[in-house]
Design an enzyme around this catalytic site. Structure first.
Site, PDB file in Angstrom:
ATOM      1  N   GLN A   1       0.936  -1.111   0.022  1.00 16.69           N
ATOM      2  CA  GLN A   1       0.070  -0.068  -0.062  1.00 16.69           C
ATOM      3  C   GLN A   1       0.824   1.393  -0.074  1.00 16.69           C
ATOM      4  O   GLN A   1       0.276   2.225  -0.493  1.00 16.69           O
ATOM      5  CB  GLN A   1      -0.853   0.026   1.064  1.00 16.69           C
TER       6      GLN A   1
ATOM      7  N   CYS B   1     -10.424  -0.038   4.051  1.00 13.06           N
ATOM      8  CA  CYS B   1      -9.070  -0.277   3.786  1.00 13.06           C
ATOM      9  C   CYS B   1      -8.649   1.276   3.447  1.00 13.06           C
ATOM     10  O   CYS B   1      -9.181   1.924   3.161  1.00 13.06           O
ATOM     11  CB  CYS B   1      -9.155  -1.029   2.536  1.00 13.06           C
ATOM     12  N   LEU B   2      -7.170   1.376   3.932  1.00 15.30           N
ATOM     13  CA  LEU B   2      -6.814   2.778   3.552  1.00 15.30           C
ATOM     14  C   LEU B   2      -6.441   3.128   2.524  1.00 15.30           C
ATOM     15  O   LEU B   2      -6.459   4.356   2.189  1.00 15.30           O
ATOM     16  CB  LEU B   2      -5.571   2.905   4.659  1.00 15.30           C
TER      17      LEU B   2
ATOM     18  N   HIS C   1      -6.816  -9.810   5.348  1.00 15.06           N
ATOM     19  CA  HIS C   1      -6.619  -8.752   4.399  1.00 15.06           C
ATOM     20  C   HIS C   1      -5.538  -8.191   4.169  1.00 15.06           C
ATOM     21  O   HIS C   1      -5.233  -7.976   3.059  1.00 15.06           O
ATOM     22  CB  HIS C   1      -7.607  -7.617   5.424  1.00 15.06           C
TER      23      HIS C   1
HETATM   24 NI    NI Z   1      -6.356  -2.680   3.246  1.00 16.12          NI
END
Ligand code: NI
Length: 167
Positions: free
Chosen positions: A51, A91-92, A133
């Site tokens: 991410q 989710c970020l 996740h």
């Molecule tokens: Ni996430």
């Protein structure tokens, strides 16, 4: 420490499969510290290196109320999984979107800690969801990918519109 920019869905870099970490060194420790700071600042309960556009198998998680139980997973792999739970996930990388995803209730995860020590732990409930996740992220999967194609298309449109407004 410094805050790292978080990739936003549907950025294609979120689809990259992360590489195994072969050496845990000062750079790894710096990355983990930055990831933790970025996660707490967001605020979020988990963050995968994917991410922040670093394609290495590293995850940080803190599901505690007081935000004082940082867990670091290097090269995490899921072993045994049992049961089913369905919870709202967010989710970020997909801000403002929450939807139900089916996950295993209990999982066993093997990983290395920051000292390179091999460890295995069992997790259940929210921590188990978070581990699943985040490992998904390392494999190029976002929680949105578990939803119907119609929902995926809607979320993608919404995110692209938001990106245009905020760009
Ligand atoms: Ni996430």
């Amino acid at each position: 420490m410094s805050l790292l920019p978080i990739l936003r869905f549907p950025d294609p870099r979120l689809k990259k499969v992360a590489a195994f970490v072969t050496r845990i060194d000062e750079d790894t420790r710096k990355l983990v510290a930055d990831m933790a700071e970025t996660m707490y600042e967001a605020p979020g309960i988990g963050l995968a290196a994917t991410q922040v556009d670093v394609h290495k198998r590293i995850v940080v998680i803190d599901v505690s109320e007081e935000k004082n139980e940082l867990r670091v997973f290097i090269n995490p792999t899921l072993g045994r999984s049992e049961g089913v739970q369905i919870g709202e996930e967010g989710c970020l990388s997909v801000p403002g979107i929450f939807d139900k995803v089916e996950r295993a209730e209990r999982v066993t995860v093997s990983y290395q800690d920051l000292d390179g020590k091999e460890r295995t732990m069992e997790a259940e409930g929210l921590l188990a969801v978070c581990i699943q996740h985040e490992i998904d992220h390392l494999n190029g999967t976002v929680f949105v990918d578990h939803l119907s194609l119609l929902k995926q298309a809607r979320i993608k449109n919404k995110m692209l519109k938001q990106a245009r407004v905020t760009a």
